[in-house]
Design a protein around this motif. Structure first.
Motif, PDB file in Angstrom:
ATOM      1  N   TYR A  92      70.621 -13.757  32.319  1.00 25.29           N
ATOM      2  CA  TYR A  92      70.416 -14.725  33.634  1.00 25.29           C
ATOM      3  C   TYR A  92      69.525 -15.528  32.846  1.00 25.29           C
ATOM      4  CZ  TYR A  92      65.647 -12.656  34.094  1.00 25.29           C
ATOM      5  OH  TYR A  92      64.397 -12.054  33.871  1.00 25.29           O
ATOM      6  N   THR A  93      69.159 -16.771  33.276  1.00 27.10           N
ATOM      7  CA  THR A  93      68.554 -18.133  32.819  1.00 27.10           C
ATOM      8  C   THR A  93      67.417 -18.146  33.977  1.00 27.10           C
ATOM      9  OG1 THR A  93      70.496 -18.955  31.692  1.00 27.10           O
ATOM     10  CG2 THR A  93      68.225 -20.261  31.961  1.00 27.10           C
ATOM     11  N   ASP A  94      66.032 -18.174  33.547  1.00 28.61           N
ATOM     12  CA  ASP A  94      65.072 -18.442  34.588  1.00 28.61           C
ATOM     13  C   ASP A  94      64.822 -19.815  34.772  1.00 28.61           C
ATOM     14  OD1 ASP A  94      63.445 -19.530  32.234  1.00 28.61           O
ATOM     15  OD2 ASP A  94      62.299 -17.508  32.012  1.00 28.61           O
ATOM     16  N   GLY A  97      64.584 -22.090  31.855  1.00 30.44           N
ATOM     17  CA  GLY A  97      65.571 -22.455  30.891  1.00 30.44           C
ATOM     18  C   GLY A  97      65.484 -21.216  29.985  1.00 30.44           C
ATOM     19  N   ASN A  98      65.096 -20.375  29.954  1.00 31.06           N
ATOM     20  CA  ASN A  98      64.945 -19.083  28.948  1.00 31.06           C
ATOM     21  C   ASN A  98      65.925 -17.991  29.531  1.00 31.06           C
ATOM     22  OD1 ASN A  98      62.660 -20.378  27.413  1.00 31.06           O
ATOM     23  ND2 ASN A  98      61.276 -19.372  29.126  1.00 31.06           N
ATOM     24  N   THR A  99      66.825 -17.708  28.643  1.00 31.88           N
ATOM     25  CA  THR A  99      67.769 -16.910  28.813  1.00 31.88           C
ATOM     26  C   THR A  99      67.219 -15.398  28.420  1.00 31.88           C
ATOM     27  OG1 THR A  99      69.352 -18.303  28.116  1.00 31.88           O
ATOM     28  CG2 THR A  99      70.047 -15.830  28.254  1.00 31.88           C
TER      29      THR A  99
END
Length: 133
Positions: A92-94, A97-99
């Motif tokens: 998922y991407t927070d 924008g971090n995966t």
């Protein structure tokens, strides 16, 4: 000899119902307090959403819970940590924008122990209310 009998059944039942509801309200408040103490806190939203309600018609029960959409996931866990949950990892991407990849979240129970671990205290509260009136 004249004997007069007066039936006070309705008054007695009404007083018993009222005492039971007072006891349930007190139990609900106490359980809510325990749940808030046990609740994991990040933003405080989950803890602040914990509340209780008392039913009074046929069931006579106190319920403690949260209306936060993720409350059950915190209480019960997700993925591999939930019986029957998803056994494969997911990505998922927070919001930044971090995966991230995860296998799920471990359960952090706060409602069940707030109720189950204090049963004798709740019994004393109900008994006390019923004896007082």
């Amino acid at each position: 000899m004249h004997v007069e009998i007066t039936d006070h059944t309705d008054e007695v039942l009404s007083a018993m119902r009222a005492a039971a509801l007072r006891g349930l309200e007190k139990c609900g408040l106490v359980a809510e307090g325990y749940a808030k103490k046990l609740c994991p806190v990040d933003t405080g939203n989950l803890r602040n959403s914990i509340t209780h309600t008392v039913t009074d018609v046929n069931e006579q029960a106190a319920y403690v819970g949260s209306n936060a959409e993720y409350a059950a996931y915190v209480e019960l866990g997700t993925g591999v940590f939930y019986p029957g949950g998803r056994q494969t990892p997911w990505v998922y991407t927070d919001a930044k924008g971090n995966t991230h990849m995860t296998h799920g979240q471990r359960a952090e129970p706060y409602i069940k122990p707030a109720v189950a671990d204090h049963t004798p205290q709740y019994q004393k509260i109900i008994k006390s209310e019923l004896e007082d009136k």
